[in-house]
Design an enzyme around this catalytic site. Structure first.
Site, PDB file in Angstrom:
ATOM      1  N   SER A 137       0.846  -1.183   0.000  1.00  0.00           N
ATOM      2  CA  SER A 137       0.000   0.000   0.000  1.00  0.00           C
ATOM      3  C   SER A 137       0.884   1.236   0.000  1.00  0.00           C
ATOM      4  CB  SER A 137      -0.887   0.007   1.260  1.00  0.00           C
ATOM      5  OG  SER A 137      -1.572   1.233   1.421  1.00  0.00           O
ATOM      6  N   TYR A 150      -2.381  -0.623  10.539  1.00  0.00           N
ATOM      7  CA  TYR A 150      -2.394  -1.002   9.122  1.00  0.00           C
ATOM      8  C   TYR A 150      -1.085  -0.594   8.452  1.00  0.00           C
ATOM      9  CZ  TYR A 150      -3.809  -1.356   4.243  1.00  0.00           C
ATOM     10  OH  TYR A 150      -3.863  -1.678   2.909  1.00  0.00           O
ATOM     11  N   LYS A 154       1.824  -3.006   6.592  1.00  0.00           N
ATOM     12  CA  LYS A 154       2.238  -2.892   5.197  1.00  0.00           C
ATOM     13  C   LYS A 154       3.713  -2.501   5.066  1.00  0.00           C
ATOM     14  CE  LYS A 154      -1.541  -4.255   3.320  1.00  0.00           C
ATOM     15  NZ  LYS A 154      -1.584  -5.556   2.581  1.00  0.00           N
TER      16      LYS A 154
END
Length: 231
Positions: A137, A150, A154
């Protein structure tokens, strides 16, 4: 000789994973997909024939191993492995995120990717071919407020990919792939609704992303790549 290409995709019940199933189906590939929703897996089985979909929680190492054993024993090593399954935390400062929520984001996004790698990649190495795509991402390369779990997961995918690339034989490759910005998924609607209106649908994204994935070669091993923008 069976020349049909095989792709393993995690997280196929919605979003990017679901859209990729349709693209690979159109291209004549055989898809081996997993997701956590029994109802959506059954729906996929009804809608998309000649493929293989199973209910698997990628964060469960034993469940992933059983799934991989089933696939590998009957169909052999995949040509392409896409670690797509991912979840996001509820928007909150890191000090407000519960231990359980932080651990679950890591369990799916990081441990889940490792579980799939450990279960499928040795067969790809033995077959002396294959490409592994770990979905990353933009938030795995630059932080975002209230999404620290998150982002951390990533960023971990980026480092994992770079290290793994140094461990693979020259006939197998791995890349970290940023989808190229926001996509209109339930995940983005939850964590970044302000980006939804200007983001492409998963279907539109997949029509650009899948051809891009298929032109990757072992020369790309270890790279942090970004899908082209949807025109």
């Amino acid at each position: 000789m069976n020349t049909v290409k095989k792709v393993v995709i995690t997280g196929v019940t919605q979003g990017l994973g679901r859209a990729m199933v349709d693209r690979f189906d159109e291209l004549g590939w055989t898809v081996f997909g997993c997701g956590r929703s029994q109802a959506r897996i059954e729906e996929l089985r009804d809608l998309v024939a000649h493929h293989h979909f199973e209910v698997v929680d990628v964060g469960d190492a034993q469940a992933v191993a059983r799934w991989a054993e089933y696939v590998l024993e009957r169909f052999g090593a995949p040509d392409l492995l896409i670690n797509n399954a991912s979840i996001v935390n509820r928007n909150a400062p890191i000090w407000s995120v519960s231990d359980e929520e932080f651990a679950n984001v890591m369990r799916i996004n990081v441990n889940g990717t490792v579980n799939v790698i450990k279960s499928f990649v040795p067969a790809m190495i033995k077959a002396e071919r294959g490409m592994i795509i770990n979905m990353s991402s933009g938030w795995g390369r630059e932080g975002e407020g209230e999404l620290a779990p998150y982002c951390a997961s990533k960023f971990a995918i980026e480092g994992l990919t770079q290290s793994m690339a140094q461990e693979l034989p020259k006939t197998v490759a791995v890349v970290a792939l940023d989808p190229g910005g926001g996509i209109q998924t339930s995940m983005l609607e939850t964590c970044g609704p302000q980006y939804m209106a200007h983001s492409p649908t998963p279907e539109a994204w997949s029509r650009v992303a899948v051809p891009y994935m298929l032109q990757l070669t072992t020369m790309d091993n270890g790279r942090s790549l970004t899908c082209p923008s949807v025109g």
